[in-house]
Design an enzyme around this catalytic site. Sequence first.
Site, PDB file in Angstrom:
ATOM      1  N   TYR A 167       0.840  -1.189   0.000  1.00 54.82           N
ATOM      2  CA  TYR A 167       0.000   0.000   0.000  1.00 54.82           C
ATOM      3  C   TYR A 167       0.882   1.248   0.000  1.00 54.82           C
ATOM      4  O   TYR A 167       1.137   1.867   1.018  1.00 54.82           O
ATOM      5  CB  TYR A 167      -0.937   0.016   1.208  1.00 54.82           C
ATOM      6  CG  TYR A 167      -1.790  -1.223   1.366  1.00 54.82           C
ATOM      7  CD1 TYR A 167      -2.082  -2.048   0.277  1.00 54.82           C
ATOM      8  CD2 TYR A 167      -2.317  -1.575   2.610  1.00 54.82           C
ATOM      9  CE1 TYR A 167      -2.867  -3.183   0.426  1.00 54.82           C
ATOM     10  CE2 TYR A 167      -3.114  -2.699   2.766  1.00 54.82           C
ATOM     11  CZ  TYR A 167      -3.371  -3.504   1.682  1.00 54.82           C
ATOM     12  OH  TYR A 167      -4.155  -4.634   1.835  1.00 54.82           O
TER      13      TYR A 167
ATOM     14  N   HIS B 256       0.683 -11.933   1.500  1.00 51.83           N
ATOM     15  CA  HIS B 256      -0.369 -11.164   0.825  1.00 51.83           C
ATOM     16  C   HIS B 256      -1.062 -11.983  -0.263  1.00 51.83           C
ATOM     17  O   HIS B 256      -2.285 -11.918  -0.420  1.00 51.83           O
ATOM     18  CB  HIS B 256       0.242  -9.894   0.223  1.00 51.83           C
ATOM     19  CG  HIS B 256      -0.706  -8.758   0.135  1.00 51.83           C
ATOM     20  ND1 HIS B 256      -0.307  -7.444   0.202  1.00 51.83           N
ATOM     21  CD2 HIS B 256      -2.051  -8.707  -0.014  1.00 51.83           C
ATOM     22  CE1 HIS B 256      -1.356  -6.646   0.093  1.00 51.83           C
ATOM     23  NE2 HIS B 256      -2.428  -7.383  -0.039  1.00 51.83           N
TER      24      HIS B 256
ATOM     25  N   GLY C 169     -17.767  -0.691  -0.798  1.00 48.61           N
ATOM     26  CA  GLY C 169     -18.642   0.473  -0.758  1.00 48.61           C
ATOM     27  C   GLY C 169     -20.041   0.229  -1.286  1.00 48.61           C
ATOM     28  O   GLY C 169     -20.956   1.017  -1.019  1.00 48.61           O
TER      29      GLY C 169
END
Length: 327
Positions: A57, A123, A207
């Site tokens: 990130y 990851h 979202g």
Amino acid sequence: MKTRELGRSGLEVSEIGLGCMGLSFGYGPPIERSEAVSLIRAAHERGVTFFDTAEAYGPGLNEDVLGEALEPVRDQVVIATKFGFVNGVPAKGLDSRPDRIRQVADEALKRLRTDRIDLFYQHRVDPGVPIEDVAGTVKDLIAAGKVKHFGMSEAGIDAIRGAHAVQPVAALQSEYSMFWREPENALLPVLDELGIGFVPFAPLGKGFLTGKMSADTVFAQDDFRNTVPRFQTDALKANQGLVELVVSLAAEKSATPAQVALAWLLAQRPSIVPIPGTTKLHRLEENLGAVAVELTEPDLARIRKALTAIELVGERYSAATQSLINR
């Protein structure tokens, strides 16, 4: 806020954590550093003790911001970060070679301003490196005191079992929400069997489950959702039936759609700890309010039936991104 144990690992965290990725990566331009630090500290003040970041990130930027924010309260929080990409850049491919894992750990410790990583995830599973070698390397880092617990992200069952046999896996991180229920098919029973906690990322469907999106929604140019089939215009329109379900449930519970979506996850298992992300204080407070939303067994049965009847349109990733998922 109450705490939960991730599986049988002994690792206790707040029942809702904070996914920090969106503060600096993935959802448009990074927010101002001072704002990010303030938001992270506000989360801790409101009871959050579980913070999720990764080398990728930024790369490195998100870890650095999190390190600054949590340095004054380091011993009161659990920090999770991740390794597994070439130079921390997903577009360059996978890299879980032992030397690289050790390098990532040392660099993360500096950026996070700490002497240990509480939860160190792979990851993405690297098919070029035996999973036993990956787990063995993390085991060595645990023995050295640099890492406390081992985690995996987006890993399939065979990889999880292979790693767990070498070094117990404390938690698996993968996408799970009303918008993506694949883990229910086979993954969750294996995690129950092995005593592994589950940390759902994108618990609000990136979202979508907030009820704020429509077929007319336009994302920032560097928002990764532009590449996701489920967020193309036709899919957004076709999947509004799920939003309508969540909105109606929210009205019944005098809650918001986001709170219902998170409460539903919390009700699935006591070892599930979602990590919603946000850049806004009022959204943070809204998300944390999900712990007060009670879904009864009849509620859950009714939701399960309704979800089964809804056929969702669109894949969750582009073909290129999906190729990195170990299944």
